[in-house]
Motif scaffolding. Structure first.
Motif, PDB file in Angstrom:
ATOM      1  N   ILE A 341       0.848  -1.206   0.000  1.00 35.28           N
ATOM      2  CA  ILE A 341       0.000   0.000   0.000  1.00 35.28           C
ATOM      3  C   ILE A 341       0.879   1.250   0.000  1.00 35.28           C
ATOM      4  O   ILE A 341       0.609   2.224  -0.718  1.00 35.28           O
ATOM      5  CB  ILE A 341      -0.938  -0.006   1.218  1.00 35.28           C
ATOM      6  CG1 ILE A 341      -1.993  -1.113   1.071  1.00 35.28           C
ATOM      7  CG2 ILE A 341      -1.622   1.358   1.381  1.00 35.28           C
ATOM      8  CD1 ILE A 341      -2.856  -1.306   2.300  1.00 35.28           C
ATOM      9  N   ALA A 344       2.168   1.974  -3.490  1.00 36.71           N
ATOM     10  CA  ALA A 344       1.183   2.126  -4.563  1.00 36.71           C
ATOM     11  C   ALA A 344       1.280   3.507  -5.183  1.00 36.71           C
ATOM     12  O   ALA A 344       1.568   4.497  -4.513  1.00 36.71           O
ATOM     13  CB  ALA A 344      -0.217   1.875  -4.021  1.00 36.71           C
ATOM     14  N   ILE A 348      -5.513   0.866  -5.783  1.00 35.14           N
ATOM     15  CA  ILE A 348      -5.509  -0.271  -4.855  1.00 35.14           C
ATOM     16  C   ILE A 348      -6.918  -0.846  -4.817  1.00 35.14           C
ATOM     17  O   ILE A 348      -7.871  -0.124  -4.525  1.00 35.14           O
ATOM     18  CB  ILE A 348      -5.098   0.153  -3.430  1.00 35.14           C
ATOM     19  CG1 ILE A 348      -3.709   0.794  -3.422  1.00 35.14           C
ATOM     20  CG2 ILE A 348      -5.134  -1.037  -2.480  1.00 35.14           C
ATOM     21  CD1 ILE A 348      -3.355   1.467  -2.109  1.00 35.14           C
ATOM     22  N   ILE A 421      -2.690  -4.127  -6.910  1.00 39.80           N
ATOM     23  CA  ILE A 421      -2.087  -2.801  -6.791  1.00 39.80           C
ATOM     24  C   ILE A 421      -1.443  -2.393  -8.104  1.00 39.80           C
ATOM     25  O   ILE A 421      -0.528  -3.079  -8.609  1.00 39.80           O
ATOM     26  CB  ILE A 421      -1.049  -2.767  -5.651  1.00 39.80           C
ATOM     27  CG1 ILE A 421      -1.757  -3.049  -4.311  1.00 39.80           C
ATOM     28  CG2 ILE A 421      -0.313  -1.431  -5.601  1.00 39.80           C
ATOM     29  CD1 ILE A 421      -0.858  -3.069  -3.118  1.00 39.80           C
TER      30      ILE A 421
END
Length: 497
Positions: A341, A344, A348, A421
């Motif tokens: 995350i 990214a 997502i 992602i």
């Protein structure tokens, strides 16, 4: 005379207990609460257990005994994990040059998202591998046809590890194949969770003639009730050390949707078939679980690992695995997700049946959305657990306030556990986005970088969105007060679920 003395003593004892019973009870409560504090758990979980014990007299103590303590079993798991790591250390060191080359290839392809693979390598959870072939399997219809074919063609060994194995049509069909292959001389090891597959455990205990090597994972009886909290939630199959399966689909007819007009509830789930050097890591994962379950020992070099020449590639996928258990040094699955995350760049997409996040995960998603990344979360509109669903709903508002797009799947029950992602990196496995998966259960997820599979997963997300209800902040604020109150009450149990 003796009888009267005994009665008098009994009467005195009863009167004493009536007057002073609170003293031993107070000592017991003080001891339990002190133990919880000394363990230095997550503060939220600590407070939750203290509240349960204080406001649910006796019942709270029983719940803590059954589900709250870090029992000797966990300490034993740590010892086994350490012993396994020592046994693999030499082999791991010999792979170092190859892993560095694979990391370089992965970084060239996906940039900083390769940090997930580096993390898994540094924690010695799984070596990064390239040159794999992966196949996305949507629902039981796709998975079981592939799985049955792989099992039927097995020549050397079959390793099966499942949370739920039901003795229905598909379960019986698979068991028939396993028995047949075992009779042919193929080594078949079958391991199921003793609670999730209780009927299967009973069946195998009665069926003495089978040549299948069978082990129930962490059996529970009266003297080990407390261990019932630690369940093996993994779904793994390894055939001949060459083909592997992992994902959210258990062995059960419920995962097979006969037709769109079927009266049974539509079950939406995802698994992945993997061929190539990554299967060796999946084999090692099964070996670890088998040893922990005290299965009859076997050596990995006895034909269970495949040596694949560097010039021979099965495909273009980079694959690694992230596994965790209650004795892990950290919540590895959550940590790998947080790294992804954090790296990214554009998008997502997360799918989970249960959303009871840690503070770290909730914050990461909110910050990503606020920073301009498109964050989409898909949940079932109707869950299979009333309390868990309402606890999940209590976490929705902060997401909406920060710009996360939330969808409720209405076609049936979405049980998939996937993350995609930037169309560069995917997680497919058994891990729900909840505290139990991160800290308590035995879980595993495949981490995959493959352009074709990532595009497929993104297209599937868009297809599933057509069967979803989009939740907006305005709509969410209009929910009835009693429903919001129920969510809040269930949330109090969130750290314990």
């Amino acid at each position: 005379m003796n009888f009267h003395l005994i009665m008098d003593f009994a009467h005195e004892l009863v009167e004493f207990v009536k007057e002073w019973y609170w003293i031993p009870l107070l000592i017991l409560y003080f001891g339990v609460i002190s133990t919880i504090l000394i363990e230095n758990r997550n503060p939220t979980k600590t407070i939750s257990w203290v509240l349960v014990i204080v406001f649910l007299p006796f019942l709270g103590l029983l719940l803590y005994y059954l589900f709250g303590q870090k029992f000797n079993k966990v300490r034993r798991i740590k010892r086994v994990n350490q012993a396994q790591a020592v046994r693999l250390k030499k082999e791991w060191q010999s792979l170092e040059p190859y892993m560095e080359k694979d990391i370089a290839r992965i970084k060239e392809r996906i940039g900083n998202l390769s940090r997930v693979f580096i993390f898994l390598k540094n924690e010695r959870l799984s070596s990064p591998t390239t040159g794999n072939r992966v196949q996305l399997l949507i629902n039981g219809e796709q998975k079981f046809s592939e799985l049955l074919s792989s099992l039927t063609n097995a020549k050397h060994s079959i390793h099966v590890e499942y949370y739920i194995y039901e003795l229905d049509d598909i379960g019986s069909a698979i068991l028939d194949i396993l028995n047949k292959k075992a009779e042919e001389g193929v080594v078949v090891r079958l391991m199921v969770d003793s609670i999730g597959s209780s009927a299967m455990v009973k069946r195998m205990k009665r069926f003495k003639k089978t040549k299948i090597l069978f082990k129930p994972f962490m059996p529970v009886n009266f003297t080990s009730l407390a261990n019932s909290n630690y369940r093996n939630h993994r779904k793994i199959v390894v055939v001949d050390g060459e083909v592997g399966y992992v994902g959210g689909i258990n062995i059960s007819d419920r995962y097979i949707n006969q037709s769109e007009s079927s009266s049974t509830r539509f079950w939406r789930d995802t698994s992945v078939k993997i061929e190539g050097p990554a299967v060796n890591m999946l084999q090692v994962g099964f070996w670890n679980s088998w040893n922990l379950a005290d299965g009859h020992p076997f050596l990995l070099h006895e034909g269970y690992l495949r040596s694949i020449p560097l010039e021979k590639k099965c495909g273009d996928a980079s694959v690694s695995f992230v596994s965790s258990d209650p004795a892990s040094l950290g919540p590895y699955n959550m940590e790998a997700i947080l790294i992804a995350i954090g790296e990214a760049d554009k998008k997502i997409q997360l799918v989970t049946p249960y959303y009871i996040p840690s503070d770290e995960l909730a914050t990461a998603l909110q910050v990503a959305a606020a920073a301009g990344i498109e964050v989409e979360l898909m949940l079932p509109k109707k869950s299979d657990s009333y309390i868990v669903q309402h606890a999940s709903l209590s976490f929705i508002k902060p997401l909406l306030e920060r710009g996360v797009k939330v969808y409720f799947y209405t076609k049936g029950f979405i049980h998939a556990k996937t993350i995609s992602i930037d169309e560069k990196l995917s997680f497919i496995g058994t891990v729900n986005l909840d505290i139990r998966s991160f800290y308590i259960n035995y879980e595993i997820a495949a981490v995959i970088s493959d352009a074709a599979l990532c595009r497929q997963l993104d297209r599937q997300f868009e297809t599933d969105k057509m069967s979803c209800e989009r939740i907006t902040l305005t709509k969410w604020k209009r929910r009835k007060t009693w429903k919001r109150g129920l969510d809040s009450v269930c949330r109090l149990l969130a750290p314990l679920l």
